[in-house]
Design an enzyme around this catalytic site. Structure first.
Site, PDB file in Angstrom:
ATOM      1  N   LEU A  17     -19.698   1.313  -2.637  1.00 58.66           N
ATOM      2  CA  LEU A  17     -20.958   1.118  -3.376  1.00 58.66           C
ATOM      3  C   LEU A  17     -22.144   0.995  -2.419  1.00 58.66           C
ATOM      4  O   LEU A  17     -23.228   1.545  -2.649  1.00 58.66           O
ATOM      5  CB  LEU A  17     -20.854  -0.148  -4.227  1.00 58.66           C
ATOM      6  CG  LEU A  17     -22.114  -0.519  -4.993  1.00 58.66           C
ATOM      7  CD1 LEU A  17     -21.917  -0.192  -6.469  1.00 58.66           C
ATOM      8  CD2 LEU A  17     -22.461  -1.984  -4.866  1.00 58.66           C
TER       9      LEU A  17
ATOM     10  N   ALA B  19     -18.070  -2.851  -0.382  1.00 55.51           N
ATOM     11  CA  ALA B  19     -17.910  -2.957  -1.835  1.00 55.51           C
ATOM     12  C   ALA B  19     -17.311  -1.657  -2.381  1.00 55.51           C
ATOM     13  O   ALA B  19     -17.780  -1.089  -3.357  1.00 55.51           O
ATOM     14  CB  ALA B  19     -19.230  -3.312  -2.523  1.00 55.51           C
TER      15      ALA B  19
ATOM     16  N   GLY C  62     -24.472   3.773  -1.039  1.00 51.44           N
ATOM     17  CA  GLY C  62     -25.549   4.354  -1.851  1.00 51.44           C
ATOM     18  C   GLY C  62     -25.183   5.725  -2.410  1.00 51.44           C
ATOM     19  O   GLY C  62     -26.023   6.421  -2.969  1.00 51.44           O
TER      20      GLY C  62
ATOM     21  N   SER D 203     -12.959  -4.926   1.587  1.00 51.33           N
ATOM     22  CA  SER D 203     -13.980  -4.250   0.768  1.00 51.33           C
ATOM     23  C   SER D 203     -15.380  -4.527   1.328  1.00 51.33           C
ATOM     24  O   SER D 203     -16.293  -4.899   0.573  1.00 51.33           O
ATOM     25  CB  SER D 203     -13.885  -4.663  -0.706  1.00 51.33           C
ATOM     26  OG  SER D 203     -12.598  -4.398  -1.227  1.00 51.33           O
TER      27      SER D 203
ATOM     28  N   TYR E 173       0.847  -1.208   0.000  1.00 50.78           N
ATOM     29  CA  TYR E 173       0.000   0.000   0.000  1.00 50.78           C
ATOM     30  C   TYR E 173       0.878   1.253   0.000  1.00 50.78           C
ATOM     31  O   TYR E 173       1.599   1.522   0.952  1.00 50.78           O
ATOM     32  CB  TYR E 173      -0.936   0.032   1.214  1.00 50.78           C
ATOM     33  CG  TYR E 173      -1.947  -1.113   1.289  1.00 50.78           C
ATOM     34  CD1 TYR E 173      -2.264  -1.875   0.163  1.00 50.78           C
ATOM     35  CD2 TYR E 173      -2.583  -1.416   2.484  1.00 50.78           C
ATOM     36  CE1 TYR E 173      -3.169  -2.914   0.239  1.00 50.78           C
ATOM     37  CE2 TYR E 173      -3.500  -2.457   2.564  1.00 50.78           C
ATOM     38  CZ  TYR E 173      -3.781  -3.202   1.438  1.00 50.78           C
ATOM     39  OH  TYR E 173      -4.687  -4.234   1.515  1.00 50.78           O
TER      40      TYR E 173
HETATM   41  N1  LIG Z   1      -6.255  -8.460   1.042  1.00 48.18           N
HETATM   42  C1  LIG Z   1      -6.578  -7.856  -0.071  1.00 48.18           C
HETATM   43  O1  LIG Z   1      -6.307  -8.321  -1.189  1.00 48.18           O
HETATM   44  C2  LIG Z   1      -7.326  -6.553   0.039  1.00 48.18           C
HETATM   45  C3  LIG Z   1      -7.949  -6.008  -1.098  1.00 48.18           C
HETATM   46  C4  LIG Z   1      -8.659  -4.813  -0.946  1.00 48.18           C
HETATM   47  C5  LIG Z   1      -8.714  -4.182   0.295  1.00 48.18           C
HETATM   48  N2  LIG Z   1      -8.069  -4.738   1.378  1.00 48.18           N
HETATM   49  C6  LIG Z   1      -8.123  -4.087   2.707  1.00 48.18           C
HETATM   50  O2  LIG Z   1      -9.469  -3.837   3.048  1.00 48.18           O
HETATM   51  C7  LIG Z   1      -9.653  -2.450   3.329  1.00 48.18           C
HETATM   52  C8  LIG Z   1     -11.046  -2.036   2.924  1.00 48.18           C
HETATM   53  O3  LIG Z   1     -11.359  -2.391   1.582  1.00 48.18           O
HETATM   54  P1  LIG Z   1     -11.560  -1.283   0.445  1.00 48.18           P
HETATM   55  O4  LIG Z   1     -10.877  -0.045   0.819  1.00 48.18           O
HETATM   56  O5  LIG Z   1     -11.242  -1.961  -0.854  1.00 48.18           O
HETATM   57  O6  LIG Z   1     -13.152  -1.085   0.400  1.00 48.18           O
HETATM   58  P2  LIG Z   1     -14.263  -0.588   1.459  1.00 48.18           P
HETATM   59  O7  LIG Z   1     -13.736  -0.568   2.816  1.00 48.18           O
HETATM   60  O8  LIG Z   1     -15.460  -1.384   1.132  1.00 48.18           O
HETATM   61  O9  LIG Z   1     -14.536   0.899   0.945  1.00 48.18           O
HETATM   62  C9  LIG Z   1     -13.810   1.992   1.413  1.00 48.18           C
HETATM   63  C10 LIG Z   1     -14.364   3.282   0.842  1.00 48.18           C
HETATM   64  O10 LIG Z   1     -15.779   3.381   1.095  1.00 48.18           O
HETATM   65  C11 LIG Z   1     -16.119   4.725   1.424  1.00 48.18           C
HETATM   66  N3  LIG Z   1     -16.635   4.720   2.818  1.00 48.18           N
HETATM   67  C12 LIG Z   1     -16.028   4.206   3.921  1.00 48.18           C
HETATM   68  N4  LIG Z   1     -16.787   4.382   5.022  1.00 48.18           N
HETATM   69  C13 LIG Z   1     -17.918   5.015   4.604  1.00 48.18           C
HETATM   70  C14 LIG Z   1     -19.082   5.471   5.279  1.00 48.18           C
HETATM   71  N5  LIG Z   1     -19.251   5.305   6.592  1.00 48.18           N
HETATM   72  N6  LIG Z   1     -20.049   6.076   4.545  1.00 48.18           N
HETATM   73  C15 LIG Z   1     -19.902   6.240   3.195  1.00 48.18           C
HETATM   74  N7  LIG Z   1     -18.818   5.833   2.506  1.00 48.18           N
HETATM   75  C16 LIG Z   1     -17.826   5.202   3.212  1.00 48.18           C
HETATM   76  C17 LIG Z   1     -14.834   5.538   1.286  1.00 48.18           C
HETATM   77  O11 LIG Z   1     -14.724   6.025  -0.065  1.00 48.18           O
HETATM   78  P3  LIG Z   1     -15.338   7.441  -0.578  1.00 48.18           P
HETATM   79  O12 LIG Z   1     -15.614   8.309   0.597  1.00 48.18           O
HETATM   80  O13 LIG Z   1     -14.264   7.973  -1.476  1.00 48.18           O
HETATM   81  O14 LIG Z   1     -16.574   7.029  -1.333  1.00 48.18           O
HETATM   82  C18 LIG Z   1     -13.762   4.503   1.510  1.00 48.18           C
HETATM   83  O15 LIG Z   1     -12.518   4.808   0.945  1.00 48.18           O
HETATM   84  C19 LIG Z   1      -8.509  -1.740   2.599  1.00 48.18           C
HETATM   85  O16 LIG Z   1      -8.204  -0.481   3.144  1.00 48.18           O
HETATM   86  C20 LIG Z   1      -7.397  -2.731   2.780  1.00 48.18           C
HETATM   87  O17 LIG Z   1      -6.816  -2.590   4.082  1.00 48.18           O
HETATM   88  C21 LIG Z   1      -7.404  -5.910   1.263  1.00 48.18           C
END
Ligand SMILES: NC(=O)c1ccc[n+]([C@@H]2O[C@H](COP(=O)([O-])OP(=O)(O)OC[C@H]3O[C@@H](n4cnc5c(N)ncnc54)[C@H](OP(=O)(O)O)[C@@H]3O)[C@@H](O)[C@H]2O)c1
Length: 328
Positions: A203, A200, A206, A197, A58
């Site tokens: 996503l 998602a 909303g 994620s 990262y």
């Molecule tokens: N092991 C792996 O291969 C792998 C792969 C992917 C991720 N990860 C880990 O998992 C973590 C999370 O996954 P991710 O970042 O892909 O997706 P996620 O946590 O599903 O989405 C994060 C995004 O959602 C939005 N968000 C977060 N909280 C919110 C809330 N309360 N209300 C509205 N929007 C909100 C923000 O974007 P906006 O505000 O810009 O919309 C934020 O950057 C990563 O940081 C990483 O540590 C691991």
């Protein structure tokens, strides 16, 4: 905050994902990397979150450095998880890179060291050897894997000769493949599923429509294709309805649904302190069994189309459309 106790570890059901910290893919910029990220991690600890997840890949080490600064005076409050990127995960390389991660994080112990994904050429047997050596040397407390099938997770355990505490996998109301075998196995065997994620990639908040897909990593995510944003409509409506009944947001309901599952914790990323606070609060959101059933049913009807190929085709068609408009 609620906690899960598994195989000798105590982990908050809501953790903090830090891919966003200092990485280009999310395009959150310098002010975020220098200030907001530190504030997010600090506030997470204030609110009782102990699981902080990062990875050497990262921001090419920058996320680990930011996390290191954020936890410098609060090491004992953190269940610190990082990951080895699976390029040449042979023992000398794993040992060297494990120590490099610990240095960037400013710690002498990693609570959880995860193989980011299996290497297609180097077997899990070889990959786990370096992890075992780091565990024996005391640098690593628990070993984990990520993006592994159940067969690979169990194979990693056999190779390590000890429990592999966790498998970090994509899991949310939008992507529920892990429920076929990984989640039930973790529940039956005192192991942990770390859901990445879990929103998602936003996503499930909303906030996005076909006309407002953010210009970042999400443009490569098939879930953000216009067709899939349309298909997600029923699920998003259901999230909104349940959220309004509790006076919370759809994102909080989506997280609460996930962490109602035993042995499952979620590591949402956050673009602001306010999001982090909302996510932490989701740990305590009391969804009823019938709300849980409703969400499970509706999400079962969400069938996103296409894959990476569909994203490429869509982006090509978009670019062709732009060119045509410029020429006319
Ligand atoms: N092991 C792996 O291969 C792998 C792969 C992917 C991720 N990860 C880990 O998992 C973590 C999370 O996954 P991710 O970042 O892909 O997706 P996620 O946590 O599903 O989405 C994060 C995004 O959602 C939005 N968000 C977060 N909280 C919110 C809330 N309360 N209300 C509205 N929007 C909100 C923000 O974007 P906006 O505000 O810009 O919309 C934020 O950057 C990563 O940081 C990483 O540590 C691991």
């Amino acid at each position: 905050m609620r906690f899960v106790d598994v195989a000798g570890a105590r982990v908050s059901v809501i953790g903090l994902g830090t891919w966003q910290f200092g990485s280009r893919e999310w395009r959150y910029g310098e002010a975020y990397a220098r200030r907001e990220a530190l504030a997010i991690a600090g506030r997470a600890l204030d609110l009782g979150i102990n699981l902080i997840d990062t990875a050497e890949i990262y921001g090419l080490g920058r996320s680990e450095r930011i996390v290191g600064r954020a936890i410098a005076d609060r090491r004992e409050q953190v269940f610190l998880a990082t990951k080895l990127f699976p390029v040449l995960p042979v023992p000398p390389v794993t040992r060297w890179r494990g120590h490099a991660s610990a240095r960037r994080l400013g710690v002498s112990r990693l609570d959880l060291y995860q193989l980011h994904a299996p290497n297609p050429v180097i077997s899990l047997g070889i990959s786990m050897r370096g992890f075992a050596e780091l565990q024996e040397a005391g640098l690593v407390e628990h070993v984990g894997v990520s993006n592994c099938s159940l067969r690979q997770w169990r194979q990693a355990e056999v190779s390590l000769g000890r429990p592999v505490l966790s498998n970090q996998i994509r899991y949310s109301l939008a992507v529920r493949r892990a429920e076929a075998d990984i989640v039930p196995w973790a529940q039956a065997n005192d192991r942990l599923v770390i859901a990445y994620s879990p929103l998602a990639q936003g996503l499930l908040s909303g906030a996005y429509t076909a006309g407002s897909v953010p210009h970042d990593v999400r443009r490569h995510n098939p879930l953000y294709l216009p067709e899939n944003l349309d298909r997600a409509g029923e699920l998003l409506d259901c999230l909104r309805e349940i959220a309004s009944g509790h006076g919370v947001t759809p994102a909080q309901v989506a997280l609460a649904w996930l962490v109602r599952r035993p042995n499952v914790v979620a590591i949402p990323g956050a673009s602001s302190v306010a999001q982090l606070e909302a996510n932490a609060a989701a740990a305590e959101l009391p969804l009823s069994d019938s709300e849980d059933r409703q969400l499970t049913e509706v999400s079962g009807r969400f069938r996103p189309a296409g894959g990476k190929g569909a994203v490429r085709r869509h982006r090509l068609a978009e670019a062709a459309g732009r060119l045509r408009r410029r020429e006319t």
